[in-house]
Design a protein around this motif. Structure first.
Motif, short mmCIF file in Angstrom:
data_model
loop_
_atom_site.label_atom_id
_atom_site.label_comp_id
_atom_site.label_asym_id
_atom_site.label_seq_id
_atom_site.Cartn_x
_atom_site.Cartn_y
_atom_site.Cartn_z
N ILE A 87 0.81 -1.22 0.00
CA ILE A 87 0.00 0.00 0.00
C ILE A 87 0.84 1.27 0.00
O ILE A 87 0.41 2.31 -0.52
CB ILE A 87 -0.98 -0.01 1.20
N ASP A 88 2.03 1.23 0.56
CA ASP A 88 2.85 2.44 0.64
C ASP A 88 3.76 2.65 -0.55
O ASP A 88 4.52 3.63 -0.60
CB ASP A 88 3.68 2.44 1.94
N HIS A 91 1.58 5.21 -5.55
CA HIS A 91 0.48 4.60 -6.28
C HIS A 91 0.49 4.90 -7.78
O HIS A 91 0.15 4.03 -8.59
CB HIS A 91 -0.87 5.02 -5.67
N LYS A 110 4.67 6.92 1.56
CA LYS A 110 3.22 6.86 1.68
C LYS A 110 2.65 6.77 0.28
O LYS A 110 2.94 7.63 -0.56
CB LYS A 110 2.67 8.09 2.41
N ASN A 112 -0.57 6.75 -1.18
CA ASN A 112 -1.66 7.57 -1.71
C ASN A 112 -1.40 9.05 -1.45
O ASN A 112 -2.00 9.67 -0.58
CB ASN A 112 -2.98 7.14 -1.08
N GLN A 114 -0.24 13.06 -3.34
CA GLN A 114 -0.14 13.89 -4.53
C GLN A 114 1.31 14.38 -4.61
O GLN A 114 1.83 14.91 -3.63
CB GLN A 114 -1.10 15.08 -4.46
#
Length: 373
Positions: A87-88, A91, A110, A112, A114
């Motif tokens: 998940i990290d 993405h 991290k 998710n 921007q």
């Protein structure tokens, strides 16, 4: 099969000189996982079509590798590993067909988030560095992660701008994380680890070979929504990042520079080809639908600096500098002599006046007044 075991085996494969990210993807696709590839007999490897030479070297090298010792070394070096299945993992990068099957990092990741890439010349001017810092500060203040390559010049200024704003920045390296390149950015790298992450797809021990940097550039653009070129000569390495960005469907932005500046010619060519012009962070946010709510969230740094100059206790020094400038270029040494101000005060004053849009730097450390629009 646990993800941790799969990660360790991928790291074991990456210690083999002939196995880069592309070949590791091939092995995972052919066998179903890195672990299955590691456990496969030599005869199965020889069935892979068109790969005979490096496969034979892999079979020989695999026999002398102990995955557990690799894990111990990574822990000792403070290096963590992550795969696209986690998940990290960034993405946007994970969505690409050529996403590295393994990333090494120091710090915190991290998935998710921007992110905005800010890249440019290693031989940046004071103007270019000031703009990179301004954009990075403003983006970081909006909780946008700043990505770049830890190189001299614009990259360094972008990372520092994000740090100055208390934000997060990621630096992608073209070498293993057990070494920092360039060496003078060692302290900056340590600060980045505290605020973000150093990231590489190259195994520890990998040197900063020239061939590694294009691969590094594709990761910078790959994990970012957009790429901003602050200064770039006609054959700048930053333009390689732009090529990757276009292939990956990312937005490309460019900052205009003085028409006399060689390190702005590549940026101006991008603008002619359709790159979006950037004078402040809102220009970027307006072009990215996901960031539309960020527009106007904070004042532009340019406006804030103009206000600071007008209201600060140091206004007298700024007035002295402005009073010496005109449309005729004046060298910084001449400004220092005529102003009777310390060199440090003149340098800082000129930088702040550039950021406020009151002064323009020309090549050779010459300065002119900015014309009113």
């Amino acid at each position: 099969m646990g993800i941790e075991q799969e990660k360790i085996i991928r790291a074991a494969f990456r210690t083999i000189s002939k196995v880069g990210s592309q070949r590791l993807r091939l092995l995972i696709a052919y066998f179903g996982s890195a672990l299955k590839a590691w456990e496969a007999p030599a005869s199965k490897y020889l069935e892979i079509p068109y790969q005979e030479r490096w496969i034979k070297e892999l079979i020989t090298a695999r026999q002398s590798i102990d995955p557990e010792r690799i894990t111990e070394r990574l822990i000792k070096q403070g290096i963590q590993i992550i795969t696209p299945e986690e998940i990290d993992y960034p993405h946007l990068l994970a969505e690409l067909s050529d996403a590295p099957p393994l990333l090494y990092y120091r710090g915190q990741l991290k998935g998710n988030i921007q992110a905005l890439a800010i890249v440019g010349s290693r031989k940046a001017t004071a103007y270019g560095k000031a703009v990179a810092k301004m954009l990075a500060r403003d983006a970081a203040a909006k909780e946008i992660v700043i990505t770049s390559g830890l190189a001299r010049g614009i990259d360094t200024a972008a990372h520092q701008g994000a740090i100055d704003a208390g934000g997060v920045t990621w630096a992608f390296l073209g070498c293993g994380l057990d070494q920092i390149y360039p060496r003078e950015n060692q302290r900056l790298a340590e600060t980045i680890i505290e605020r973000g992450a150093l990231i590489s797809e190259f195994a520890p021990g990998s040197p900063p070979n020239a061939a590694h940097f294009p691969a590094r550039n594709r990761l910078i653009s790959g994990c970012s929504r957009g790429v901003v070129v602050v200064e770039a000569a006609e054959r700048s390495g930053a333009l390689i990042t732009v090529d990757f960005a276009l292939e990956q469907g990312r937005e490309v932005f460019a900052v205009p520079g003085p028409i006399f500046s060689e390190v702005s010619k590549g940026s101006h060519n991008l603008l002619r080809q359709g790159a979006k012009i950037v004078e402040g962070i809102d220009d970027i946010c307006k072009e990215l639908p996901a960031w539309s709510n960020y527009v106007g969230h904070i004042s532009l740094r340019k406006e804030a600096l103009a206000s600071d100059i007008e209201s600060s206790n140091g206004v007298k020094d700024y007035d002295i500098i402005l009073g010496l400038l005109s449309d005729v270029p004046l060298h910084i040494d001449k400004i220092t002599i005529n102003s009777n101000l310390p060199v440090s005060a003149v340098s800082l004053g000129l930088l702040e006046l550039q950021l406020a849009g009151k002064v323009i730097q020309l090549p050779g450390q010459h300065y002119v007044l900015a014309r009113e629009r």
